[in-house]
Design a protein around this motif. Structure first.
Motif, mmCIF file in Angstrom:
data_model
loop_
_atom_site.group_PDB
_atom_site.id
_atom_site.type_symbol
_atom_site.label_atom_id
_atom_site.label_comp_id
_atom_site.label_asym_id
_atom_site.label_seq_id
_atom_site.Cartn_x
_atom_site.Cartn_y
_atom_site.Cartn_z
ATOM 1 N N THR A 119 0.603 8.331 3.869
ATOM 2 C CA THR A 119 0.340 7.664 2.595
ATOM 3 C C THR A 119 1.376 8.080 1.559
ATOM 4 O O THR A 119 2.125 9.048 1.759
ATOM 5 N N SER A 120 1.383 7.379 0.439
ATOM 6 C CA SER A 120 2.345 7.664 -0.628
ATOM 7 C C SER A 120 2.123 9.040 -1.251
ATOM 8 O O SER A 120 3.056 9.622 -1.803
ATOM 9 N N TYR A 177 -2.468 11.141 8.122
ATOM 10 C CA TYR A 177 -3.720 10.960 8.855
ATOM 11 C C TYR A 177 -3.374 10.774 10.330
ATOM 12 O O TYR A 177 -2.648 9.848 10.682
ATOM 13 N N ILE A 234 -0.958 7.655 10.070
ATOM 14 C CA ILE A 234 -0.655 6.909 8.848
ATOM 15 C C ILE A 234 -0.214 7.916 7.795
ATOM 16 O O ILE A 234 -0.921 8.886 7.518
ATOM 17 N N GLU A 288 2.750 3.386 9.097
ATOM 18 C CA GLU A 288 1.948 3.581 10.308
ATOM 19 C C GLU A 288 2.866 3.928 11.477
ATOM 20 O O GLU A 288 3.947 3.345 11.615
ATOM 21 N N SER A 325 0.824 -1.212 0.000
ATOM 22 C CA SER A 325 0.000 0.000 0.000
ATOM 23 C C SER A 325 0.860 1.264 0.000
ATOM 24 O O SER A 325 0.355 2.358 -0.200
ATOM 25 N N ASN A 367 2.046 2.621 2.557
ATOM 26 C CA ASN A 367 1.675 3.381 3.742
ATOM 27 C C ASN A 367 2.656 3.096 4.870
ATOM 28 O O ASN A 367 3.186 1.992 4.981
#
Length: 187
Positions: free
Chosen positions: A104-105, A110, A102, A77, A73, A75
């Motif tokens: 993301t790419s 988040y 998190i 965490e 993904s 991602n």
């Protein structure tokens, strides 16, 4: 049955047995491949990472009690993350913490549970923003939230629902049900 037919029959049984055994092996490989995608490609405890721009200037710093990266993904965490963002003159401008995050790419961060953004600029009117969940676009440094928000500043605090903020401009706008309380006493 003659000897030749018996050998052919036994050879056929061996070939069928090998074929079925081979098929089971493929099932095990496909099941293990499915489980690998749920597991991080790398992880670390007590991590500290500095992120620099192309000219070698510090953009932000990340500290986390645990980090996990997933290649499938793309991602990453974080548990108990602490982020320090630096402004255009390379001074620490914001300290941000949460219980989980998190990345993301597409460079969206988040933040989950007990999110707190502390302005580190001494002369700023906006001092702190608290909410339960937020999203920060690391490229534009825009902050959004749909949850209840508390904004603390010099001589005031405001509450409401939803947030649209800009870390560069050091602004935070509460979107709905805004209530502001003023304190004329210096804190």
């Amino acid at each position: 049955m003659n000897k030749k037919n018996l050998i052919c029959f036994l050879l056929l049984i061996v070939v069928i047995g090998v074929y079925y055994n081979y098929q089971k092996g493929d099932d095990v490989v496909s099941k293990s491949t499915q489980n690998i995608s749920d597991k991080p490609n790398y992880q670390s405890d007590e991590m500290l990472t500095n992120i620099y721009d192309l000219s070698g200037e510090l953009i932000y710093k990340i500290e986390s009690s645990n980090i996990r990266h997933f290649d499938d993904s793309d991602n990453t965490e974080f548990d108990l993350p602490n982020f320090t963002f630096y402004d255009q003159v390379h001074l620490a401008a914001w300290h941000i913490k949460a219980k989980k995050a998190i990345l993301t790419s597409d460079k969206l961060l988040y933040l989950y549970h007990d999110v707190q953004l502390d302005n580190l600029t001494k002369e700023a009117q906006l001092k702190q923003v608290k909410t339960d969940n937020a999203v920060i676009d690391l490229t534009s440094q825009l902050v959004t939230s749909k949850d209840p928000v508390i904004v603390n500043g010099v001589g005031f605090y405001s509450t409401g629902i939803g947030l649209a903020g800009d870390l560069h401009a050091k602004t935070a706008n509460i979107l709905e049900n805004v209530k502001t309380y003023y304190n004329t006493e210096a804190k």
